[in-house]
Scaffold this motif. Sequence first.
Motif, PDB file in Angstrom:
ATOM      1  N   MET A  89       0.843  -1.170   0.000  1.00 11.00           N
ATOM      2  CA  MET A  89       0.000   0.000   0.000  1.00 11.00           C
ATOM      3  C   MET A  89       0.888   1.233   0.000  1.00 11.00           C
ATOM      4  N   LEU A  90       0.397   2.304  -0.595  1.00 11.61           N
ATOM      5  CA  LEU A  90       1.128   3.555  -0.534  1.00 11.61           C
ATOM      6  C   LEU A  90       0.182   4.715  -0.345  1.00 11.61           C
ATOM      7  N   ILE A  91       0.734   5.752   0.261  1.00 12.57           N
ATOM      8  CA  ILE A  91      -0.006   6.984   0.508  1.00 12.57           C
ATOM      9  C   ILE A  91       0.735   8.111  -0.186  1.00 12.57           C
ATOM     10  N   VAL A  92      -0.013   8.958  -0.861  1.00 11.91           N
ATOM     11  CA  VAL A  92       0.515  10.178  -1.456  1.00 11.91           C
ATOM     12  C   VAL A  92      -0.124  11.309  -0.655  1.00 11.91           C
ATOM     13  N   ALA A  93       0.708  12.146  -0.040  1.00 11.38           N
ATOM     14  CA  ALA A  93       0.165  13.208   0.813  1.00 11.38           C
ATOM     15  C   ALA A  93       1.047  14.431   0.763  1.00 11.38           C
ATOM     16  N   GLY A  94       0.423  15.568   0.998  1.00 13.62           N
ATOM     17  CA  GLY A  94       1.162  16.819   1.031  1.00 13.62           C
ATOM     18  C   GLY A  94       0.252  17.991   0.738  1.00 13.62           C
ATOM     19  N   SER A  95       0.814  19.004   0.080  1.00 13.20           N
ATOM     20  CA  SER A  95       0.029  20.199  -0.204  1.00 13.20           C
ATOM     21  C   SER A  95       0.423  20.829  -1.527  1.00 13.20           C
ATOM     22  N   LEU A  96      -0.564  21.455  -2.134  1.00  9.36           N
ATOM     23  CA  LEU A  96      -0.378  22.277  -3.327  1.00  9.36           C
ATOM     24  C   LEU A  96      -0.632  23.716  -2.906  1.00  9.36           C
ATOM     25  N   HIS A  97       0.026  24.647  -3.561  1.00  7.96           N
ATOM     26  CA  HIS A  97      -0.188  26.063  -3.258  1.00  7.96           C
ATOM     27  C   HIS A  97      -0.595  26.782  -4.537  1.00  7.96           C
ATOM     28  N   VAL A  98      -1.718  27.470  -4.443  1.00  8.17           N
ATOM     29  CA  VAL A  98      -2.260  28.244  -5.558  1.00  8.17           C
ATOM     30  C   VAL A  98      -2.545  29.654  -5.048  1.00  8.17           C
TER      31      VAL A  98
ATOM     32  N   ALA B   7       4.408  23.108  -4.622  1.00  9.42           N
ATOM     33  CA  ALA B   7       3.874  21.826  -4.182  1.00  9.42           C
ATOM     34  C   ALA B   7       4.876  21.120  -3.292  1.00  9.42           C
ATOM     35  N   GLU B   8       4.358  20.449  -2.310  1.00  6.04           N
ATOM     36  CA  GLU B   8       5.163  19.582  -1.464  1.00  6.04           C
ATOM     37  C   GLU B   8       4.337  18.324  -1.225  1.00  6.04           C
ATOM     38  N   VAL B   9       4.496  17.382  -2.134  1.00  6.62           N
ATOM     39  CA  VAL B   9       3.730  16.132  -2.092  1.00  6.62           C
ATOM     40  C   VAL B   9       4.717  14.982  -2.154  1.00  6.62           C
ATOM     41  N   HIS B  10       4.508  13.995  -1.290  1.00  5.61           N
ATOM     42  CA  HIS B  10       5.421  12.860  -1.219  1.00  5.61           C
ATOM     43  C   HIS B  10       4.653  11.551  -1.253  1.00  5.61           C
ATOM     44  N   ARG B  11       5.362  10.514  -1.670  1.00  3.72           N
ATOM     45  CA  ARG B  11       4.822   9.156  -1.722  1.00  3.72           C
ATOM     46  C   ARG B  11       5.402   8.379  -0.547  1.00  3.72           C
ATOM     47  N   TYR B  12       4.541   7.735   0.216  1.00  6.80           N
ATOM     48  CA  TYR B  12       4.954   6.959   1.388  1.00  6.80           C
ATOM     49  C   TYR B  12       4.581   5.496   1.169  1.00  6.80           C
ATOM     50  N   LEU B  13       5.539   4.621   1.271  1.00 13.10           N
ATOM     51  CA  LEU B  13       5.285   3.197   1.156  1.00 13.10           C
ATOM     52  C   LEU B  13       4.936   2.658   2.537  1.00 13.10           C
ATOM     53  N   ILE B  14       3.820   1.957   2.643  1.00 14.40           N
ATOM     54  CA  ILE B  14       3.312   1.493   3.937  1.00 14.40           C
ATOM     55  C   ILE B  14       3.483  -0.019   4.020  1.00 14.40           C
ATOM     56  N   SER B  15       4.127  -0.475   5.074  1.00 11.48           N
ATOM     57  CA  SER B  15       4.359  -1.914   5.224  1.00 11.48           C
ATOM     58  C   SER B  15       3.317  -2.585   6.099  1.00 11.48           C
ATOM     59  N   GLY B  16       2.548  -1.821   6.847  1.00  8.05           N
ATOM     60  CA  GLY B  16       1.522  -2.415   7.701  1.00  8.05           C
ATOM     61  C   GLY B  16       0.533  -1.371   8.165  1.00  8.05           C
ATOM     62  N   VAL B  17      -0.658  -1.817   8.526  1.00 10.34           N
ATOM     63  CA  VAL B  17      -1.714  -0.934   9.000  1.00 10.34           C
ATOM     64  C   VAL B  17      -2.297  -1.526  10.269  1.00 10.34           C
ATOM     65  N   GLN B  18      -2.495  -0.674  11.280  1.00 10.22           N
ATOM     66  CA  GLN B  18      -3.071  -1.103  12.548  1.00 10.22           C
ATOM     67  C   GLN B  18      -4.145  -0.129  12.969  1.00 10.22           C
ATOM     68  N   ALA B  19      -5.081  -0.596  13.767  1.00  5.57           N
ATOM     69  CA  ALA B  19      -6.100   0.290  14.333  1.00  5.57           C
ATOM     70  C   ALA B  19      -5.424   1.252  15.312  1.00  5.57           C
TER      71      ALA B  19
END
Length: 94
Positions: free
Chosen positions: A1-10, A81-93
């Motif tokens: 799984m991966l997450i792409v998160a960050g911000s765009l500026h306009v 823009a400051e947006v990054h891709r994060y590789l996720i190895s596990g998910v927990q509650a």
Amino acid sequence: MLIVAGSLHVDPEGRDDYLAGCVEVVRAARSTPGCLDFALSVDLVEPGRINVYERWDSEEQLLDFRGSGPSGEQVVAIRGAEVHRYLISGVQAP
């Protein structure tokens, strides 16, 4: 799984129009196989900031959706823009 998160500026006065132009992109992403979540939202503190959050099953599915990227009008509107891709190895509650 991966997450792409960050911000765009306009430009602050163009933020609402920029987001309105992204509605179909969000709908398309959410209906794409492998997309677990996709959101663009206004920032509550910075008037020109747009928060980006995407969650995908795999990089391949993300890249299949991305294609050529944002439209020319969207690219011109982005001042930073400051947006990054994060590789996720596990998910927990929490």
